[in-house]
Design a protein around this motif. Structure first.
Motif, short mmCIF file in Angstrom:
data_model
loop_
_atom_site.label_atom_id
_atom_site.label_comp_id
_atom_site.label_asym_id
_atom_site.label_seq_id
_atom_site.Cartn_x
_atom_site.Cartn_y
_atom_site.Cartn_z
N GLY A 45 15.77 -3.33 12.89
CA GLY A 45 15.05 -4.47 12.32
C GLY A 45 13.60 -4.53 12.74
O GLY A 45 12.80 -5.24 12.13
N VAL A 46 13.25 -3.77 13.76
CA VAL A 46 11.87 -3.70 14.24
C VAL A 46 11.20 -2.40 13.79
O VAL A 46 10.04 -2.41 13.39
N VAL A 47 11.93 -1.29 13.83
CA VAL A 47 11.31 0.02 13.57
C VAL A 47 11.75 0.66 12.26
O VAL A 47 11.24 1.72 11.90
N GLY A 48 12.67 0.04 11.54
CA GLY A 48 13.23 0.65 10.33
C GLY A 48 12.31 0.62 9.13
O GLY A 48 11.13 0.27 9.22
N SER A 49 12.86 0.97 8.00
CA SER A 49 12.12 1.00 6.74
C SER A 49 11.70 -0.41 6.34
O SER A 49 12.16 -1.41 6.90
N ARG A 50 10.83 -0.52 5.36
CA ARG A 50 10.20 -1.79 4.99
C ARG A 50 11.19 -2.94 4.83
O ARG A 50 11.06 -3.99 5.46
N HIS A 51 12.19 -2.79 3.96
CA HIS A 51 13.10 -3.90 3.68
C HIS A 51 14.17 -4.08 4.75
O HIS A 51 14.92 -5.05 4.71
N ARG A 87 13.23 -4.20 7.99
CA ARG A 87 12.55 -4.88 9.09
C ARG A 87 12.67 -6.40 8.96
O ARG A 87 12.51 -6.96 7.88
N PHE A 88 12.90 -7.06 10.08
CA PHE A 88 13.02 -8.52 10.09
C PHE A 88 11.75 -9.18 9.55
O PHE A 88 11.83 -10.21 8.90
N ALA A 89 10.62 -8.57 9.80
CA ALA A 89 9.35 -9.14 9.32
C ALA A 89 9.33 -9.24 7.80
O ALA A 89 8.60 -10.07 7.24
N ASP A 90 10.14 -8.44 7.11
CA ASP A 90 10.18 -8.45 5.65
C ASP A 90 11.00 -9.61 5.10
O ASP A 90 10.76 -10.06 3.99
N PHE A 91 11.98 -10.09 5.87
CA PHE A 91 12.89 -11.08 5.27
C PHE A 91 13.22 -12.30 6.11
O PHE A 91 13.84 -13.23 5.61
N VAL A 92 12.84 -12.33 7.37
CA VAL A 92 13.11 -13.52 8.17
C VAL A 92 11.99 -14.52 7.91
O VAL A 92 10.82 -14.22 8.12
N ALA A 93 12.37 -15.68 7.42
CA ALA A 93 11.40 -16.72 7.06
C ALA A 93 11.67 -17.98 7.88
O ALA A 93 12.79 -18.19 8.37
#
Length: 175
Positions: free
Chosen positions: A58-64, A66-72
């Protein structure tokens, strides 16, 4: 444009897909082996290792992935749910804000279940009714969250005209 000619793009990487379906199978196996303690415990350790790997991914993976992509934040999740009720929600290529919140809730509940299960085998919590209650409550909450997750997947699949289960198998979604 016809569905057969709609461009498909990669969204879910192999790790996310293998993690997801492994977790599905292992959670089911954990419920089915509740009376086979040794097997149940090893399933729990395997689930814990998978979740730990997913947290790293969730930190180092592919774009979707990563937590930064979907945690709101809560305001964005509530805004999305408000739009959903109005039938005006946006389509997301990755997880929508409600889906992101569900992932966080599931991962947290699974972690509580795994850690409480592990603690029940330690000297300090051996035979602890409190820890057993936490474990059983969290395990039951997983089922509630899974039911809500499946309902959300069905709703989004029908509402946006795409098969999200197939997307989690192939890794591809409509562009």
């Amino acid at each position: 444009m016809a569905a057969a000619t709609t461009p498909m793009v990669p969204v879910w990487d192999r790790f996310v897909r293998v993690f997801h379906w492994s977790l599905v199978g292992l959670i089911a196996a954990a419920w089915l082996t509740e009376d086979a303690k040794r097997v149940h415990i090893w399933i729990g350790y395997t689930v814990l290792a998978l979740v730990a790997a997913r947290l790293v991914w969730g930190v180092v993976g592919s774009r979707h992935a990563r937590f930064a992509d979907f945690v709101a934040g809560p305001a964005r999740v509530l805004g999305y749910l408000r739009d959903l009720v109005r039938g005006q929600e946006l389509r997301y290529l990755g997880h929508n804000p409600a889906g992101g919140a569900m992932i966080v809730a599931l991962l947290a509940t699974i972690l509580v279940t795994c850690i409480s299960g592990w603690l029940m085998g330690t000297d300090r919590f051996w035979g602890s009714e409190l820890m057993e209650g936490i474990h059983e409550t969290a395990a039951t909450l997983i089922l509630v969250l899974v039911a809500a997750h499946v309902a959300g997947v069905v709703w989004e699949s029908l509402h946006h005209g795409e098969n999200l289960v197939r997307a989690m198998i192939t890794g591809r979604k409509r562009a």
